[in-house]
Design an enzyme around this catalytic site. Sequence first.
Site, PDB file in Angstrom:
ATOM      1  CG  HIS A  41      -0.193  -0.064   2.529  1.00 42.54           C
ATOM      2  ND1 HIS A  41       0.257   1.041   3.210  1.00 42.54           N
ATOM      3  CD2 HIS A  41       0.179  -1.133   3.266  1.00 42.54           C
ATOM      4  CE1 HIS A  41       0.862   0.670   4.324  1.00 42.54           C
ATOM      5  NE2 HIS A  41       0.828  -0.652   4.376  1.00 42.54           N
ATOM      6  CG  ASP A  42      -0.457   4.280   1.316  1.00 42.08           C
ATOM      7  OD1 ASP A  42      -1.291   5.061   0.836  1.00 42.08           O
ATOM      8  OD2 ASP A  42      -0.712   3.520   2.276  1.00 42.08           O
ATOM      9  N   GLY A  63       5.125  -1.058   2.649  1.00 42.52           N
ATOM     10  CA  GLY A  63       4.301   0.117   2.416  1.00 42.52           C
ATOM     11  C   GLY A  63       5.079   1.424   2.374  1.00 42.52           C
TER      12      GLY A  63
END
Length: 266
Positions: free
Chosen positions: A118-119, A136
């Site tokens: 994520h991100d 992440g």
Amino acid sequence: MIHPLTYIHPDAKVAPNVKIDPFTVIHKNVEIGDGTWIGSNVTIMEGARIGKNCRIFPGAVIAAIPQDLKFAGEETTVEIGDNTTIREYVTINRGTKDKWKTIIGNNCLIMAYSHIAHDCEVGNYCVFSNNTTLAGHITVGNNVVLAGMVAIQQFCKVGDHAFVTGGSMVRKDVPPFVKAAREPLSYVGVNSVGLKRRGYSLEKINHILDIYRVIFVKGYKLSKAISIIEAEFPATDERDEILSFIRESGRGIMRGYTSRTNDDIS
């Protein structure tokens, strides 16, 4: 172009000339651009934005929710640019409320079994070899090559044109234009082969090499090395990019390479 054994949610937006092989599932709130091919047994989940002329190979999972206990169900996305290839069993998670999206640029090749959490933000023309793992909140620049089984710790940054050798553990930021190897990860030179392929002149490559000799080889403290570079090197795009990267580094940059002594080996 779409096999009858494929499931596509009625709310998904799929361009007319997309080809989708059997047993693939496309969830709602998905957009897929012209000319893209999606192989069998692919799962594209809510929040995926896939560009034009991409290729997604069997077993890949795009836009699954983050593997982050802080995730609270917010509406986030994965954005994949044009002409990018996602090989077998790659997993790419959508963002959290930190950045709201995970981004993969144009003309990338993400090889089999890689994971992008994520991100993360990945630039253009990147190559990630098999089993590359990004935790992440990682930022990867343009024209970066990560060899097989590279693992990058959360919040790290990798600069443009960097090359990281296979099996490396990346715990610190990797500046632009360098080759990184060994354990702990260290500077082992400038990515001259990659730079030549991308049109950099020998003069520019030597200029970059001279800068990194001051930073990593001469033994100066980093603040002293920066002062020397600013005072003694002409202002160029490459010099300024290197200095900006170092100043903006959150985790600190990787170490310079020092030879191991007999005491180290024993």
